[in-house]
Design a protein around this motif. Structure first.
Motif, short mmCIF file in Angstrom:
data_model
loop_
_atom_site.label_atom_id
_atom_site.label_comp_id
_atom_site.label_asym_id
_atom_site.label_seq_id
_atom_site.Cartn_x
_atom_site.Cartn_y
_atom_site.Cartn_z
N ALA A 131 -8.53 -7.42 6.36
CA ALA A 131 -7.23 -6.93 5.84
C ALA A 131 -7.04 -7.41 4.40
CB ALA A 131 -6.10 -7.42 6.74
N VAL A 132 -7.37 -8.68 4.14
CA VAL A 132 -7.20 -9.24 2.78
C VAL A 132 -8.17 -8.56 1.81
CG1 VAL A 132 -7.50 -11.34 1.40
CG2 VAL A 132 -6.26 -11.44 3.56
N PHE A 133 -9.39 -8.32 2.28
CA PHE A 133 -10.40 -7.64 1.46
C PHE A 133 -9.90 -6.25 1.05
CE2 PHE A 133 -14.02 -4.57 1.69
CZ PHE A 133 -14.60 -4.89 0.48
N TYR A 134 -9.33 -5.51 2.00
CA TYR A 134 -8.79 -4.19 1.72
C TYR A 134 -7.63 -4.29 0.71
CZ TYR A 134 -11.33 -0.97 4.75
OH TYR A 134 -12.30 -0.17 5.30
N ALA A 135 -6.72 -5.24 0.95
CA ALA A 135 -5.56 -5.38 0.06
C ALA A 135 -6.03 -5.63 -1.37
CB ALA A 135 -4.65 -6.50 0.55
N ALA A 136 -7.04 -6.51 -1.52
CA ALA A 136 -7.55 -6.82 -2.87
C ALA A 136 -8.19 -5.58 -3.49
CB ALA A 136 -8.57 -7.96 -2.77
N ALA A 137 -8.99 -4.85 -2.70
CA ALA A 137 -9.66 -3.65 -3.22
C ALA A 137 -8.64 -2.60 -3.65
CB ALA A 137 -10.60 -3.07 -2.17
N ILE A 138 -7.58 -2.44 -2.86
CA ILE A 138 -6.55 -1.45 -3.17
C ILE A 138 -5.78 -1.87 -4.44
CG2 ILE A 138 -4.47 -0.29 -2.28
CD1 ILE A 138 -5.78 -0.80 0.57
N PHE A 139 -5.63 -3.18 -4.62
CA PHE A 139 -5.00 -3.69 -5.85
C PHE A 139 -5.86 -3.30 -7.07
CE2 PHE A 139 -4.88 -6.96 -9.13
CZ PHE A 139 -3.52 -6.94 -9.46
N PHE A 140 -7.19 -3.50 -6.96
CA PHE A 140 -8.08 -3.14 -8.07
C PHE A 140 -8.06 -1.63 -8.32
CE2 PHE A 140 -10.33 -7.18 -6.79
CZ PHE A 140 -9.83 -7.89 -7.87
N LEU A 141 -7.97 -0.87 -7.23
CA LEU A 141 -7.90 0.59 -7.37
C LEU A 141 -6.64 0.98 -8.15
CD1 LEU A 141 -8.78 3.53 -6.52
CD2 LEU A 141 -7.32 3.24 -4.52
N ALA A 142 -5.50 0.38 -7.78
CA ALA A 142 -4.23 0.71 -8.45
C ALA A 142 -4.29 0.31 -9.93
CB ALA A 142 -3.07 0.01 -7.75
N THR A 143 -4.89 -0.84 -10.22
CA THR A 143 -5.02 -1.29 -11.62
C THR A 143 -5.86 -0.28 -12.40
OG1 THR A 143 -5.07 -3.52 -10.72
CG2 THR A 143 -5.66 -3.30 -13.02
N HIS A 144 -6.98 0.15 -11.77
CA HIS A 144 -7.89 1.10 -12.41
C HIS A 144 -7.17 2.42 -12.70
CE1 HIS A 144 -12.02 2.47 -13.28
NE2 HIS A 144 -11.63 3.63 -12.78
N ARG A 147 1.60 5.17 -13.89
CA ARG A 147 1.75 3.78 -13.44
C ARG A 147 2.52 3.74 -12.12
NH1 ARG A 147 4.49 1.35 -17.68
NH2 ARG A 147 2.68 1.83 -18.92
N TRP A 148 3.60 4.53 -12.06
CA TRP A 148 4.40 4.58 -10.83
C TRP A 148 3.56 5.11 -9.66
CZ3 TRP A 148 8.81 2.79 -9.00
CH2 TRP A 148 9.73 2.26 -9.90
N LEU A 149 2.83 6.19 -9.93
CA LEU A 149 2.01 6.80 -8.87
C LEU A 149 0.97 5.79 -8.37
CD1 LEU A 149 1.18 9.36 -7.24
CD2 LEU A 149 -0.43 9.87 -9.08
N SER A 150 0.33 5.07 -9.31
CA SER A 150 -0.70 4.11 -8.94
C SER A 150 -0.15 3.03 -8.02
CB SER A 150 -1.28 3.43 -10.18
OG SER A 150 -1.70 4.40 -11.09
N TRP A 151 1.06 2.53 -8.35
CA TRP A 151 1.60 1.44 -7.53
C TRP A 151 2.23 1.96 -6.24
CZ3 TRP A 151 -0.82 -2.76 -8.12
CH2 TRP A 151 -1.41 -3.00 -9.35
#
Ligand code: HEM
Length: 240
Positions: free
Chosen positions: A176-189, A217-221
């Protein structure tokens, strides 16, 4: 006395084919990166909307996943286009980076690096991290190589029980934490991606450019919040 002359600047030759010539130009490649990125965003939003069906219950999510599988050749066509978009996005980005590096005189290399935004430098790293995540994600939920036991999950109607597969996956805190981190990087990208598109088109100081940048930015987050809500609610035991 011989005069010191500057080395001649290599002249770039463009193909007679207008499509190839377009791609050979720097702006052409940037537009290709933007368009392939836009296609990938459509997939990401569509995939998120499908995954959010988890909140409607087991029957809804499994029916949706079953429908996708029934699409057969259409699903495969979509997968091939998706893969092509990923390859084109990466290849054009690498070529652009190489061209930029080659165009910079050595003595300016350091200051040019300093001038490049933190965002543009992190784009490469966040992009690579997202690719690593997608590879793991496919091994876990699509090919089920990491968890072959998922193949035996079926609901009362005999459909693959995607609902329980996702719950079992995210009940493991590390995953779950791995996914959350990956999704954070995706949103930043994605967020930086929208910003750089407005720079590429030279509209970053115009109203429309700011609209695209802020909207992106809004869509990404929003994408981040939607995806990350799934592992979080499962980990908190709100979906069982
Ligand atoms: C909480 C987050 C996510 C969940 C619960 C989730 C769930 C799933 C599931 C269950 C599948 C397999 C579908 C099936 O074969 O029946 C799948 C496939 C896939 N997911 Fe995700 N996903 C998530 C996030 C993401 C993200 C962020 C991306 C992209 C950056 C992504 C990209 C893909 C791709 C490319 C496939 C393969 C699609 C295909 O086989 O046609 N997923 N996902």
């Amino acid at each position: 006395m011989a005069l010191a002359t500057a080395p001649p600047t290599p002249v770039k030759r463009f193909s007679a084919n207008p499509f190839i010539a377009f791609y050979q130009s720097s702006i052409g490649k940037k537009i290709v990166v933007a368009l392939s990125g836009l296609f990938l965003i459509f997939f990401i939003v569509g995939h998120l909307l499908g995954n959010l069906e988890i909140y409607l219950g087991q029957d809804h999510l499994n029916a949706y996943a079953n429908l996708l599988q029934q699409l057969g050749p259409i699903l495969w066509a979509e997968r091939i286009i998706l893969l092509l978009a990923v390859v084109v996005h990466i290849v054009a980005t690498i070529q652009l980076a190489m061209e930029n590096r080659a165009a910079k005189p050595k003595k300016y290399a350091k200051s040019a690096h300093q001038a490049s935004t933190l965002a543009s430098r992190t784009m490469i790293y966040t992009g690579l991290l997202v690719i690593c995540f997608v590879v793991y994600h496919l091994l876990q939920f699509t090919l089920m190589w990491t968890n072959p036991e998922y193949r035996n999950l079926h609901d009362a109607l005999g459909r693959h029980d995607v609902y329980h597969m996702v719950i079992l996956g995210f009940r493991q805190p590390l995953i779950a934490v791995f996914y959350a981190a990956a999704i954070f990087f995706l949103a930043t990208h994605l967020s930086h991606g929208f910003e750089s598109v407005t720079q590429t088109l030279g509209i970053n100081n115009r109203k429309i450019g700011r609209f695209i940048s802020n909207g992106g930015r809004w869509l990404s987050w929003l994408i981040f919040a939607g995806y990350v809500s799934i592992p979080v609610t499962i980990l908190l035991g709100l979906i069982k």
